[in-house]
Design a protein around this motif. Structure first.
Motif, PDB file in Angstrom:
ATOM      1  N   PHE A 131       0.821  -1.219   0.000  1.00 28.61           N
ATOM      2  CA  PHE A 131       0.000   0.000   0.000  1.00 28.61           C
ATOM      3  C   PHE A 131       0.858   1.273   0.000  1.00 28.61           C
ATOM      4  N   LYS A 141     -12.398   4.949   0.930  1.00 31.42           N
ATOM      5  CA  LYS A 141     -11.750   4.242  -0.182  1.00 31.42           C
ATOM      6  C   LYS A 141     -11.321   2.854   0.273  1.00 31.42           C
ATOM      7  N   THR A 170      -4.427  -2.155  12.760  1.00 30.38           N
ATOM      8  CA  THR A 170      -5.219  -1.006  12.320  1.00 30.38           C
ATOM      9  C   THR A 170      -6.713  -1.311  12.337  1.00 30.38           C
ATOM     10  N   ILE A 173      -8.103  -4.047   7.824  1.00 30.08           N
ATOM     11  CA  ILE A 173      -7.780  -4.985   6.748  1.00 30.08           C
ATOM     12  C   ILE A 173      -8.602  -6.263   6.897  1.00 30.08           C
ATOM     13  N   LEU A 226      -5.410  -8.584   0.294  1.00 34.79           N
ATOM     14  CA  LEU A 226      -5.666  -7.767   1.476  1.00 34.79           C
ATOM     15  C   LEU A 226      -6.486  -6.561   1.033  1.00 34.79           C
ATOM     16  N   LEU A 228      -7.802  -3.009   2.233  1.00 37.40           N
ATOM     17  CA  LEU A 228      -7.582  -1.945   3.217  1.00 37.40           C
ATOM     18  C   LEU A 228      -8.714  -0.939   3.075  1.00 37.40           C
ATOM     19  N   LEU A 230     -10.327   2.395   4.068  1.00 36.96           N
ATOM     20  CA  LEU A 230     -10.032   3.680   4.690  1.00 36.96           C
ATOM     21  C   LEU A 230     -11.306   4.504   4.817  1.00 36.96           C
TER      22      LEU A 230
END
Lengths: 250, 86
Positions: A131, A141, A170, A173, A226, A228, A230
Motif C-alpha cells: 500500500f 476508499k 489497524t 484490513i 488484502l 484496506l 479507509l
C-alpha cells in the motif's frame, strides 16, 4: 524432512502499483518478499552480503525521509563489508531491490551493525511494503493488494492448509483467497476488487474452501488479497498486518 | 502442525490540503499548475475550477484521480445563451 516454517514464504505479486491507474495483483513475484522489520527509530541503513564475491551488484533502498518525502539511494555491494547509505536518514523503509542476483544472502540493517530490517536470499531481489503511497480522501476508499503464500518445500505438500488473520493492528484490513492455486488475476487498478476470490473477512479460510483442493503442493502458492478500508480523511497509517499459514506435514 | 506468521508492513497517508465542508461546493480559481492534483479528492463533487491562465472551466466529478472535466465549451455556451436573452 518435514515441512518447516522456513519453507513457507510470503511473496509479492508482480504488480505493485503506487498509483490508482496501473494494474494490481498479477502472478507471483518470486524475487520479492513482503515481510521485513521496519526501523524502530529514524536511522541510516547499511547493506552487506554474506559472500565476499558480491561486489558487482547494486542495491536500491527506498524509504521515507524524516520529512515524510520518499527518498532512495543506490549503492554498490562490497562483499561482506557493510556499505552505509549516507545520503538519507530514513523514518521508514519502503523497499529494497537488487539489480542482479547475488551469491550470498544480502542483509539490510540499521547502520553500525544495528537491527536487521530484511534479508534477501541468493536468487531473489528484494522486499517491499504494501500500500505504498495509498492515501485517504474526502470519501471512503478501499485499496486491494495481493500477496502469495508459497510452500517452498522441494517435495512435500502442506496438508489441510488454512490461512488465518493473526494480527490486524489497524483494524482496517480483511483478506480473501483466490479460487485457484498459482493464479494471476490482475484487476485494472488497486481500487478495483478482485473477482475470483472468496468473500473478504477476518475468519480463517481453508485452501479446500477457496480452491477445492485441501493441500498446498510443493512449489505452489495461494494468492491472498488484502483489502484496506479507509474512512473519509482517514489518518495516516504506518503499521503492519500479520497473516498466517498453517498446515500439517508428513 | 506447521505454523508460519507473516508480518507485512503497510502504510497510507492523508492529504488534508483543503478542509471542505462536504455539503459545500466551491469555485476555485488558480492557474493550471494549481489543478487538479492538489485538489483531487479534497473538494466536493460539483465544485468548479476556473483556470485563470488558460480561461478554461472545469467541474469536479468526485473521482480522486484526475476527476476534473473540462466544461469550457459548456460554460461558453451558457454565457452566449445568457447574452442572447439580453
Amino acid at each position: 524432512v518435514s515441512i518447516s516454517p522456513s519453507d513457507l514464504i510470503a511473496y509479492a505479486a508482480l504488480n505493485q502499483p503506487e498509483d490508482e491507474t496501473s494494474p494490481a495483483g498479477g502472478a507471483i513475484d518470486p524475487d520479492t518478499r513482503v515481510v521485513f522489520t521496519d526501523l524502530a527509530a529514524n536511522d541510516k541503513v547499511e547493506v552487506l552480503s554474506s559472500a565476499i564475491a558480491d561486489t558487482t551488484q547494486h542495491i536500491t533502498v527506498r524509504g521515507r525521509a524524516t520529512n515524510g518525502s520518499l527518498a532512495q539511494e543506490t549503492v554498490l555491494l562490497n562483499g561482506t563489508t557493510p556499505v552505509v547509505l549516507n545520503a538519507n536518514t530514513f523514518e521508514r523503509i519502503e523497499s529494497a531491490a537488487l539489480d542482479a542476483d547475488t551469491a550470498g544472502t544480502v542483509t539490510v540493517r540499521r547502520q553500525g551493525g544495528g537491527a536487521t530490517i530484511g534479508t534477501i536470499p541468493p536468487g531473489e531481489r528484494g522486499f517491499t511494503r504494501l500500500f505504498i503511497k495509498a492515501f485517504s480522501a474526502a470519501a471512503p476508499k478501499d485499496y486491494y493488494a495481493k500477496v502469495f503464500l508459497k510452500n517452498a518445500h522441494a517435495t512435500l505438500s502442506l496438508l489441510d492448509a488454512v490461512v488465518k488473520e493473526n494480527a490486524d493492528p489497524t483494524g482496517r484490513i480483511t483478506f480473501a483467497l483466490q479460487n485457484t492455486i498459482n493464479d494471476s488475476e490482475a484487476p485494472v487498478n488497486r481500487l478495483t476488487a478482485p473477482v475470483n476470490v472468496t468473500a473478504f473477512g477476518n475468519s480463517d479460510i481453508t485452501l479446500l474452501a477457496a480452491t477445492g483442493t485441501a493441500d498446498l503442493a510443493a512449489g505452489s502458492a495461494i494468492g491472498v488479497w488484502l483489502k484496506l478500508s479507509l474512512d473519509a480523511d482517514n489518518a495516516p497509517i504506518k503499521s503492519t498486518y500479520t497473516i498466517e499459514l498453517d498446515g500439517n506435514s508428513v | 502442525v506447521v505454523i508460519k506468521l507473516f508480518e507485512i508492513p503497510i502504510e497510507t497517508s492523508q492529504m488534508p490540503l483543503y478542509t471542505v465542508n462536504r455539503r459545500d461546493r466551491a469555485l476555485y480559481i488558480g492557474t493550471a499548475a494549481d489543478k487538479p492534483a492538489d485538489l483531487d479528492g479534497h473538494v466536493e463533487p460539483g465544485s468548479l475550477f476556473f483556470e485563470s491562465d488558460t480561461a478554461k472551466v472545469y467541474i469536479y466529478t468526485g473521482n480522486a484521480n484526475n476527476g476534473w472535466v473540462d466544461i469550457t465549451a459548456v460554460a461558453a455556451a451558457g454565457v452566449l445563451a445568457a447574452d442572447s436573452r439580453g
